[in-house]
Design an enzyme around this catalytic site. Structure first.
Site, PDB file in Angstrom:
ATOM      1  N   THR A 190       2.242  -0.863  10.440  1.00 13.12           N
ATOM      2  CA  THR A 190       2.732  -1.000   8.915  1.00 13.12           C
ATOM      3  C   THR A 190       4.056  -0.463   8.783  1.00 13.12           C
ATOM      4  O   THR A 190       4.393  -1.006   7.867  1.00 13.12           O
ATOM      5  CB  THR A 190       1.751  -0.164   8.040  1.00 13.12           C
ATOM      6  OG1 THR A 190       1.788   1.245   8.451  1.00 13.12           O
ATOM      7  CG2 THR A 190       0.330  -0.687   8.165  1.00 13.12           C
ATOM      8  N   SER A 236       0.686  -1.210  -0.026  1.00 12.21           N
ATOM      9  CA  SER A 236      -0.184   0.079   0.007  1.00 12.21           C
ATOM     10  C   SER A 236       0.836   1.439  -0.117  1.00 12.21           C
ATOM     11  O   SER A 236       1.519   1.470  -1.048  1.00 12.21           O
ATOM     12  CB  SER A 236      -0.890   0.062   1.354  1.00 12.21           C
ATOM     13  OG  SER A 236      -1.870   1.125   1.128  1.00 12.21           O
ATOM     14  N   ARG A 295       1.233   6.200  19.037  1.00 13.82           N
ATOM     15  CA  ARG A 295       0.992   4.751  18.752  1.00 13.82           C
ATOM     16  C   ARG A 295       1.914   4.251  18.212  1.00 13.82           C
ATOM     17  O   ARG A 295       2.509   4.897  17.182  1.00 13.82           O
ATOM     18  CB  ARG A 295      -0.365   4.706  18.497  1.00 13.82           C
ATOM     19  CG  ARG A 295      -0.697   5.386  17.101  1.00 13.82           C
ATOM     20  CD  ARG A 295      -2.204   4.962  16.580  1.00 13.82           C
ATOM     21  NE  ARG A 295      -2.277   3.793  15.930  1.00 13.82           N
ATOM     22  CZ  ARG A 295      -1.758   3.541  14.702  1.00 13.82           C
ATOM     23  NH1 ARG A 295      -1.235   4.440  13.944  1.00 13.82           N
ATOM     24  NH2 ARG A 295      -1.851   2.173  14.396  1.00 13.82           N
ATOM     25  N   PRO A 296       1.866   2.902  18.325  1.00 13.04           N
ATOM     26  CA  PRO A 296       2.902   2.218  17.221  1.00 13.04           C
ATOM     27  C   PRO A 296       2.358   1.879  16.240  1.00 13.04           C
ATOM     28  O   PRO A 296       1.140   1.552  16.272  1.00 13.04           O
ATOM     29  CB  PRO A 296       3.367   0.885  18.300  1.00 13.04           C
ATOM     30  CG  PRO A 296       2.238   0.811  19.147  1.00 13.04           C
ATOM     31  CD  PRO A 296       1.721   1.974  19.501  1.00 13.04           C
ATOM     32  N   SER A 297       3.211   2.011  15.107  1.00 14.39           N
ATOM     33  CA  SER A 297       2.629   1.996  13.810  1.00 14.39           C
ATOM     34  C   SER A 297       2.389   0.583  13.386  1.00 14.39           C
ATOM     35  O   SER A 297       3.351  -0.222  13.964  1.00 14.39           O
ATOM     36  CB  SER A 297       3.385   2.495  12.641  1.00 14.39           C
ATOM     37  OG  SER A 297       3.101   1.795  11.201  1.00 14.39           O
ATOM     38  N   ASP A 337      -6.574   2.174  -1.940  1.00  9.04           N
ATOM     39  CA  ASP A 337      -7.827   1.915  -1.057  1.00  9.04           C
ATOM     40  C   ASP A 337      -8.132   3.312  -0.122  1.00  9.04           C
ATOM     41  O   ASP A 337      -8.939   3.282   0.780  1.00  9.04           O
ATOM     42  CB  ASP A 337      -7.781   0.733   0.000  1.00  9.04           C
ATOM     43  CG  ASP A 337      -6.311   0.713   0.665  1.00  9.04           C
ATOM     44  OD1 ASP A 337      -5.574   1.549   0.645  1.00  9.04           O
ATOM     45  OD2 ASP A 337      -6.086  -0.449   1.341  1.00  9.04           O
ATOM     46  N   GLU A 390     -11.111   7.063   8.121  1.00  8.93           N
ATOM     47  CA  GLU A 390      -9.777   7.267   8.899  1.00  8.93           C
ATOM     48  C   GLU A 390      -9.606   8.720   8.264  1.00  8.93           C
ATOM     49  O   GLU A 390      -9.780   8.868   7.014  1.00  8.93           O
ATOM     50  CB  GLU A 390      -8.778   6.323   8.485  1.00  8.93           C
ATOM     51  CG  GLU A 390      -9.115   5.044   9.294  1.00  8.93           C
ATOM     52  CD  GLU A 390      -7.841   4.094   9.114  1.00  8.93           C
ATOM     53  OE1 GLU A 390      -7.524   3.668  10.494  1.00  8.93           O
ATOM     54  OE2 GLU A 390      -7.408   3.793   8.276  1.00  8.93           O
ATOM     55  N   ALA A 391      -8.688   9.556   8.996  1.00  7.94           N
ATOM     56  CA  ALA A 391      -8.423  10.816   8.575  1.00  7.94           C
ATOM     57  C   ALA A 391      -7.501  10.814   7.290  1.00  7.94           C
ATOM     58  O   ALA A 391      -7.562  11.665   6.251  1.00  7.94           O
ATOM     59  CB  ALA A 391      -7.721  11.752   9.489  1.00  7.94           C
ATOM     60  N   ASN A 392      -6.795   9.632   7.070  1.00 12.43           N
ATOM     61  CA  ASN A 392      -5.850   9.685   6.142  1.00 12.43           C
ATOM     62  C   ASN A 392      -6.720   8.948   4.780  1.00 12.43           C
ATOM     63  O   ASN A 392      -5.963   8.720   3.831  1.00 12.43           O
ATOM     64  CB  ASN A 392      -4.838   8.393   6.408  1.00 12.43           C
ATOM     65  CG  ASN A 392      -5.408   6.922   6.641  1.00 12.43           C
ATOM     66  OD1 ASN A 392      -6.626   6.895   6.313  1.00 12.43           O
ATOM     67  ND2 ASN A 392      -4.745   6.124   7.277  1.00 12.43           N
TER      68      ASN A 392
HETATM   69  C1  G16 Z   1      -3.346   0.604   6.535  1.00 17.14           C
HETATM   70  C2  G16 Z   1      -4.712   0.259   7.329  1.00 17.14           C
HETATM   71  C3  G16 Z   1      -5.208   1.720   7.571  1.00 17.14           C
HETATM   72  C4  G16 Z   1      -4.245   2.494   8.421  1.00 17.14           C
HETATM   73  C5  G16 Z   1      -2.822   2.482   7.627  1.00 17.14           C
HETATM   74  C6  G16 Z   1      -1.846   3.047   8.541  1.00 17.14           C
HETATM   75  O1  G16 Z   1      -3.592   1.349   5.384  1.00 17.14           O
HETATM   76  O2  G16 Z   1      -5.393  -0.237   6.412  1.00 17.14           O
HETATM   77  O3  G16 Z   1      -6.285   1.374   8.167  1.00 17.14           O
HETATM   78  O4  G16 Z   1      -4.734   3.773   8.911  1.00 17.14           O
HETATM   79  O5  G16 Z   1      -2.435   1.168   7.563  1.00 17.14           O
HETATM   80  O6  G16 Z   1      -1.460   2.391   9.746  1.00 17.14           O
HETATM   81  P1  G16 Z   1      -0.512   2.435  10.704  1.00 17.14           P
HETATM   82  O7  G16 Z   1      -0.413   3.734  11.290  1.00 17.14           O
HETATM   83  O8  G16 Z   1      -0.754   1.480  12.090  1.00 17.14           O
HETATM   84  O9  G16 Z   1       0.994   2.420  10.107  1.00 17.14           O
HETATM   85  P2  G16 Z   1      -2.692   1.102   4.177  1.00 17.14           P
HETATM   86  O10 G16 Z   1      -3.443   1.870   2.920  1.00 17.14           O
HETATM   87  O11 G16 Z   1      -1.287   1.426   3.918  1.00 17.14           O
HETATM   88  O12 G16 Z   1      -2.921  -0.463   3.943  1.00 17.14           O
END
Ligand code: G16
Length: 546
Positions: free
Chosen positions: A504, A65, A500-502, A282, A372-374
Site C-alpha cells: 500500500t 484507507s 516485506r515490501p508493503s 475497516d 491482522e495485528a493492525n
Molecule cells: C490494507 C489491507 C490490510 C493490510 C494493510 C497494510 O489495509 O487491507 O490487510 O494489512 O493494507 O498493508 P501493507 O503492509 O501491504 O502496506 P488498509 O486499511 O490500508 O486498506
C-alpha cells in the site's frame, strides 16, 4: 460494438500518464491521487465486465484507507462482499497499465479470456471516503461504468465495510440485510442491543467509549449511527474531521505503529476505554493509559483472542461441536500465538498480509476468527454452523444454559459484518463481549502480555527486489538478506524479525520483537540497516531509535 466506440471517446478524457506502471497491491491500487484518474475510469470498466461475468452487483470503493490525505486508491468488491479474486487482480493490473492506444485491446482480451456475454446486464455500487480527491475519482469510476453501458448506484460517502455490506445485501436479495446505510445501522445496532440487554449491571462508565475517528469517514458514520444505539453505547468522538487532517497523528495505523495515543483526542483519563478507527473504518485498535501514565495497546491479536475465547465458551455451553480457528499473519505478536495455541488450545493458521488471504483461510472452518495485528479482521461462520446455531436457538427441548448460549451466538453472528473487517461492527462486538463478561479493558489486557515489538519502514529504489516465502516470514531475495536477519535475531532473546515490501506504500516494512523494548528497537534498527544496504536503500541510512 457501440460501447467500444464510447470507451475510446471517454477514455481520452481519463488519459494514462505515459510510462506510469502501477501494481494491484495488498487491497487494490494506491498512490498519490494525482496519478489515479485513468485507474478509476478503467476500474469502472473492469467492475462492469466483472458484473457481467458474475451476473451480480460488484462494488468499487474509492479510498486510500490509512495512507496520507494526498494519496487515494481503489478497492474492488466481489458479489458476496469479499475482495475481488486473485485472477481478476491480474486483469486489473493489465487494464491499469495498458497504454492509452492499447486500452481497447486489453479490455477485449479480458472479455475473450473470461468468455463474457456482453449483452448481460451490469450493476456496480460505488462508494468514497472523505478525501478531497475522492469526489472526482469516484466520478471517473462512474464514467467507466456508463462507458460500457452498465448501471451504477453511487452511495457517496460510506465506509469501506459499508460498501461491502451493500454489495452482499444486494446479491443475497436482502437476506443479509437491507442494502442501505440505514439498513446497516439497524442490523448491527439491533444485534448489539439484543446482546447487551441482559447486562443490566452495566454502569454508565462501562457504557462510555472514547473514539478517535482518524478525521475520516468512520467519524461521520458513527455520528449518523448514534441514535440507533439508544444510549446503550455512549461515544465521545475525537478527530471527527471538523479540524484535523485525515490520519495525521491519529487513527488506528498511527496508534498501532507509534504505540501511543492519537493527538487531537481529549485528555484520556487513567483506565478510560478508547479506540481508534483508520481512514476508511475497516480497522480498529483499542487502548488505555494506566494510573502511571503508561500506554497499553490492545490490537488485532488481543481482539482475536477475546472474541475466540468468548465464542469457544459459548460453543461449549451450547454443546455444539464446531471447529473454531484463528487466522493471523506474521505480524501477530508471538505471545498471542503462544496463548491461543497452548492455553486456549485453538488452531492457529498464518497467512500473507492482506485480509483477502486471511478471509479465504477462515472460510475453511465452522468458525474462522481472522485478525491482522493492525486491527483488520472479522469472524466468519460457515452456513452449516449458522444453521446449527439457529436450530438450537429455536429448539424448545433444550436446557436453559444451552438455549441461552445459542441465543447469544445468534445475536453475535448478527452483530458481525462477515463480508470484511469492519471497525464499526468490530467495536460493537468487542463492547458487547466486555459487557456480557463484565470485563474491564485492563482485565482484557491481562489475558496475555505482548512481547515488546517495533515496526519500521525503509525506503528503497525498488521494493520488488524483496521476495518472500513462508507467509512472508522469510526473505528469498535479495541474496544474503535472510542470512543477515537470522544472524541479527540470534543476538537477542525471544527474538523474531521479518521484512516485506508493503502493498500500500512505496516502502519496505520491518518487524521485530524481543524480550525487551530496547532489544526489539535495536533489532528493528539493525534489520532496517541490512535492508538499506542489501536491497538498495535510498536517502539517509536508518538511524538508531535511541
Ligand atoms: C490494507 C489491507 C490490510 C493490510 C494493510 C497494510 O489495509 O487491507 O490487510 O494489512 O493494507 O498493508 P501493507 O503492509 O501491504 O502496506 P488498509 O486499511 O490500508 O486498506
Amino acid at each position: 460494438m457501440a460501447e467500444f466506440q464510447e470507451i475510446s471517446k471517454l477514455s481520452a478524457l481519463h488519459p494514462k500518464p505515459a510510462g506510469l506502471v502501477l501494481q494491484y497491491g495488498t487491497s487494490g491500487f494506491r498512490t498519490n491521487a494525482k496519478q489515479l484518474d485513468h485507474i478509476m475510469f478503467r476500474m469502472g470498466l473492469l467492475a462492469t465486465v466483472r458484473s457481467k461475468k458474475t451476473k451480480a452487483t460488484i462494488g468499487v470503493m474509492v479510498t486510500a484507507s490509512h495512507n496520507p490525505e494526498e494519496d487515494n486508491g481503489v478497492k474492488l468488491v466481489d458479489p458476496m462482499g469479499e475482495m475481488v479474486t486473485q485472477d481478476w487482480e491480474e486483469h486489473a493490473t493489465q487494464l491499469a497499465n495498458a497504454d492509452q492506444e492499447d486500452l481497447l485491446t486489453a479490455l477485449k482480451n479480458i472479455i475473450e479470456k473470461e468468455a463474457i456475454n456482453m449483452s448481460q446486464e451490469a450493476n456496480v455500487f460505488v462508494g468514497k471516503d472523505t478525501r478531497s480527491s475522492s469526489a472526482s475519482l469516484s466520478q471517473a469510476v462512474l464514467d467507466g461504468v456508463s462507458a460500457l453501458g452498465g448501471h451504477s448506484k453511487d452511495y457517496g460517502l460510506v465506509t469501506t465495510p459499508q460498501l461491502h455490506y451493500m454489495v452482499c445485501c444486494q446479491n443475497t436479495q436482502g437476506k443479509y440485510g437491507e442494502a442501505t446505510v440505514e439498513g446497516y445501522y439497524t442490523k448491527f445496532c439491533q444485534a448489539f442491543i439484543q446482546l447487551t440487554k441482559n447486562t443490566s449491571n452495566r454502569t454508565d462508565d462501562q457504557k462510555h467509549l472514547c473514539l478517535d475517528g482518524a478525521n475520516g469517514i468512520g467519524a461521520l458514520k458513527v455520528r449518523e449511527m448514534e441514535s440507533h444505539l439508544k444510549k446503550e453505547l455512549q461515544i465521545s468522538l475525537n478527530n471527527d474531521g471538523s479540524k484535523g487532517r485525515l490520519n495525521h497523528q491519529c487513527g488506528a495505523d498511527y496508534v498501532k505503529v507509534q504505540q501511543k495515543p492519537p493527538t487531537g483526542a481529549h485528555r484520556i483519563n487513567p483506565g478510560e476505554r478508547c479506540c481508534s478507527f483508520d481512514g476508511d473504518a475497516d480497522r480498529i485498535v483499542y487502548y488505555y493509559t494506566d494510573s502511571e501514565g503508561t500506554f497499553h495497546l490492545l490490537d488485532g491479536d488481543k481482539m482475536a483472542t477475546l472474541i475466540s475465547t468468548f465464542l469457544k465458551e459459548l460453543l461449549t455451553q451450547a454443546g455444539l461441536d464446531l471447529k473454531i480457528a484463528v487466522v493471523q499473519t506474521a505480524y501477530a505478536n508471538g505471545s498471542s500465538t503462544h496463548y491461543l495455541e497452548n492455553t486456549m488450545k485453538v488452531l492457529v493458521r498464518c497467512t500473507k498480509t492482506g485480509v483477502k488471504h486471511l478471509h479465504h483461510v477462515a472460510q475453511e472452518f465452522d468458525v474462522g476468527v481472522y485478525f491482522e495485528a493492525n486491527g483488520h479482521g472479522t469472524v466468519l461462520f460457515s452456513k452449516a454452523a449458522e444453521e446449527k446455531i439457529q436450530q438450537l436457538a429455536e429448539d424448545t427441548n433444550v436446557n436453559d444454559e444451552r438455549k441461552k448460549a445459542a441465543l447469544l451466538l445468534r445475536n453475535t453472528i448478527n452483530v458481525i459484518n462477515q463480508t470484511v473487517g469492519d471497525a464499526i461492527s468490530d467495536m460493537l462486538l468487542i463492547e458487547a463481549i466486555l459487557a456480557i463478561k463484565g470485563m474491564t479493558i485492563q482485565q482484557w489486557d491481562t489475558i496475555y502480555t505482548d512481547l515488546p515489538n517495533r515496526q519500521l519502514k525503509v525506503k528503497v529504489a525498488d521494493r520488488r527486489v524483496i521476495d518472500t516465502t513462508d507467509a512472508e516470514r522469510r526473505a528469498v531475495t535479495p541474496a544474503g538478506l535472510q542470512e543477515a536477519i537470522d544472524n541479527l535475531v540470534k543476538k537477542y532473546r525471544q527474538a523474531r524479525s521479518f521484512v516485506r515490501p508493503s502493498g500500500t506504500e512505496d516502502v519496505v516494512r520491518v518487524y521485530a520483537e524481543a524480550d525487551t523494548q530496547e532489544s526489539a528497537d535495536a533489532l528493528a534498527h539493525e534489520v532496517s540497516l541490512a535492508v538499506y544496504r542489501l536491497a538498495g536503500g535510498v536517502g539517509d541510512e536508518p538511524k538508531p531509535l535511541h
